[in-house]
Design a protein around this motif. Structure first.
Motif, PDB file in Angstrom:
ATOM      1  N   GLY A  26     -11.033  66.916 -11.439  1.00 13.19           N
ATOM      2  CA  GLY A  26     -11.194  68.349 -11.640  1.00 13.19           C
ATOM      3  C   GLY A  26     -10.127  69.179 -10.949  1.00 13.19           C
ATOM      4  N   ALA A  27     -10.155  70.466 -11.236  1.00 13.07           N
ATOM      5  CA  ALA A  27      -9.207  71.410 -10.638  1.00 13.07           C
ATOM      6  C   ALA A  27      -9.579  71.742  -9.194  1.00 13.07           C
ATOM      7  CB  ALA A  27      -9.142  72.690 -11.465  1.00 13.07           C
ATOM      8  N   ARG A  28     -10.814  71.432  -8.815  1.00 15.51           N
ATOM      9  CA  ARG A  28     -11.286  71.647  -7.441  1.00 15.51           C
ATOM     10  C   ARG A  28     -12.097  70.425  -7.032  1.00 15.51           C
ATOM     11  NH1 ARG A  28     -10.410  76.679  -6.009  1.00 15.51           N
ATOM     12  NH2 ARG A  28     -11.870  76.900  -4.322  1.00 15.51           N
ATOM     13  N   VAL A  29     -12.068  70.115  -5.750  1.00 11.35           N
ATOM     14  CA  VAL A  29     -12.882  69.025  -5.232  1.00 11.35           C
ATOM     15  C   VAL A  29     -13.534  69.509  -3.936  1.00 11.35           C
ATOM     16  CG1 VAL A  29     -10.968  67.900  -4.004  1.00 11.35           C
ATOM     17  CG2 VAL A  29     -12.954  66.558  -4.683  1.00 11.35           C
ATOM     18  N   ASP A  30     -14.823  69.266  -3.801  1.00 10.06           N
ATOM     19  CA  ASP A  30     -15.590  69.647  -2.618  1.00 10.06           C
ATOM     20  C   ASP A  30     -15.932  68.361  -1.880  1.00 10.06           C
ATOM     21  OD1 ASP A  30     -16.855  71.613  -1.002  1.00 10.06           O
ATOM     22  OD2 ASP A  30     -18.797  71.038  -1.840  1.00 10.06           O
ATOM     23  N   LEU A  31     -15.467  68.243  -0.640  1.00 10.20           N
ATOM     24  CA  LEU A  31     -15.644  67.015   0.118  1.00 10.20           C
ATOM     25  C   LEU A  31     -16.460  67.245   1.385  1.00 10.20           C
ATOM     26  CD1 LEU A  31     -11.952  65.749  -0.010  1.00 10.20           C
ATOM     27  CD2 LEU A  31     -13.843  65.005  -1.467  1.00 10.20           C
ATOM     28  N   ASP A  32     -17.221  66.246   1.759  1.00 13.87           N
ATOM     29  CA  ASP A  32     -17.907  66.190   3.044  1.00 13.87           C
ATOM     30  C   ASP A  32     -17.136  65.150   3.845  1.00 13.87           C
ATOM     31  OD1 ASP A  32     -19.570  65.344   5.172  1.00 13.87           O
ATOM     32  OD2 ASP A  32     -21.365  65.899   4.071  1.00 13.87           O
ATOM     33  N   VAL A  33     -16.397  65.590   4.869  1.00 14.48           N
ATOM     34  CA  VAL A  33     -15.488  64.700   5.596  1.00 14.48           C
ATOM     35  C   VAL A  33     -15.699  64.794   7.101  1.00 14.48           C
ATOM     36  CG1 VAL A  33     -13.721  64.821   3.784  1.00 14.48           C
ATOM     37  CG2 VAL A  33     -13.656  66.448   5.676  1.00 14.48           C
ATOM     38  N   ALA A  34     -15.184  63.785   7.821  1.00 22.71           N
ATOM     39  CA  ALA A  34     -15.212  63.811   9.279  1.00 22.71           C
ATOM     40  C   ALA A  34     -14.375  64.993   9.763  1.00 22.71           C
ATOM     41  CB  ALA A  34     -14.664  62.500   9.838  1.00 22.71           C
ATOM     42  N   ASP A  35     -14.893  65.734  10.733  1.00 28.70           N
ATOM     43  CA  ASP A  35     -14.192  66.884  11.292  1.00 28.70           C
ATOM     44  C   ASP A  35     -13.016  66.388  12.123  1.00 28.70           C
ATOM     45  OD1 ASP A  35     -13.335  69.153  12.678  1.00 28.70           O
ATOM     46  OD2 ASP A  35     -15.367  69.871  13.063  1.00 28.70           O
ATOM     47  N   PRO A  36     -11.788  66.733  11.761  1.00 25.37           N
ATOM     48  CA  PRO A  36     -10.630  66.217  12.503  1.00 25.37           C
ATOM     49  C   PRO A  36     -10.531  66.760  13.923  1.00 25.37           C
ATOM     50  CG  PRO A  36      -9.932  67.895  10.955  1.00 25.37           C
ATOM     51  CD  PRO A  36     -11.388  67.634  10.694  1.00 25.37           C
ATOM     52  N   ARG A  37     -11.281  67.808  14.225  1.00 27.56           N
ATOM     53  CA  ARG A  37     -11.227  68.396  15.568  1.00 27.56           C
ATOM     54  C   ARG A  37     -12.073  67.633  16.578  1.00 27.56           C
ATOM     55  NH1 ARG A  37     -13.207  74.056  13.403  1.00 27.56           N
ATOM     56  NH2 ARG A  37     -14.661  72.555  12.546  1.00 27.56           N
ATOM     57  N   VAL A  38     -12.999  66.810  16.098  1.00 29.63           N
ATOM     58  CA  VAL A  38     -13.877  66.055  16.992  1.00 29.63           C
ATOM     59  C   VAL A  38     -13.051  64.998  17.722  1.00 29.63           C
ATOM     60  CG1 VAL A  38     -15.844  64.473  17.075  1.00 29.63           C
ATOM     61  CG2 VAL A  38     -15.909  66.468  15.571  1.00 29.63           C
ATOM     62  N   ASP A  39     -13.230  64.891  18.995  1.00 32.67           N
ATOM     63  CA  ASP A  39     -12.526  63.914  19.826  1.00 32.67           C
ATOM     64  C   ASP A  39     -11.006  64.069  19.777  1.00 32.67           C
ATOM     65  OD1 ASP A  39     -14.973  62.773  20.554  1.00 32.67           O
ATOM     66  OD2 ASP A  39     -14.944  61.401  18.860  1.00 32.67           O
ATOM     67  N   GLY A  40     -10.515  65.219  19.355  1.00 33.10           N
ATOM     68  CA  GLY A  40      -9.076  65.454  19.329  1.00 33.10           C
ATOM     69  C   GLY A  40      -8.309  64.576  18.354  1.00 33.10           C
ATOM     70  N   LEU A  41      -8.968  64.091  17.315  1.00 30.62           N
ATOM     71  CA  LEU A  41      -8.315  63.196  16.355  1.00 30.62           C
ATOM     72  C   LEU A  41      -7.323  63.917  15.456  1.00 30.62           C
ATOM     73  CD1 LEU A  41     -11.377  61.034  15.271  1.00 30.62           C
ATOM     74  CD2 LEU A  41      -9.525  60.391  16.809  1.00 30.62           C
TER      75      LEU A  41
END
Length: 98
Positions: A26-41
């Motif tokens: 699709g033209a848009r994608v909605d994702l549920d992802v790991a927060d990159p801010r957690v643990d400074g990743l």
């Protein structure tokens, strides 16, 4: 970008110009992802810049985001490997949470 129901995760909507794998979507994608801010990743994403988004099969790994100037180089690397990988699935360590 908004918080997901589960702590340490985000709901993110991306506008998609071009798909690599899968080859289309699709033209848009909605994702549920790991927060990159957690643990400074990783750093939080900025809204708006053109980027290459690499979503891992494992839900506990963070999404890789490549912006210019490395975007074109990373895309070329990925596209060069596609004929070699074909429809081979990701190996279990990259798919299954330890």
């Amino acid at each position: 970008m908004r918080d997901a129901p589960e702590p340490g995760r985000l709901r993110v909507t991306f506008a998609v110009d071009d798909w690599i794998r899968p080859a289309e979507g699709g033209a848009r994608v909605d994702l549920d992802v790991a927060d990159p801010r957690v643990d400074g990743l990783g750093a939080p994403w900025d809204e708006g810049p053109h980027a290459l988004i690499v979503v891992p099969a494992r839900e506990d790994l963070i999404v890789d985001v490549f912006e210019a100037p490395e975007l074109a180089e990373r895309r070329a690397e990925i596209e060069a490997l596609l004929p070699v990988t074909g429809d081979v699935p990701c190996p279990p360590p990259w798919r299954e949470t330890p």
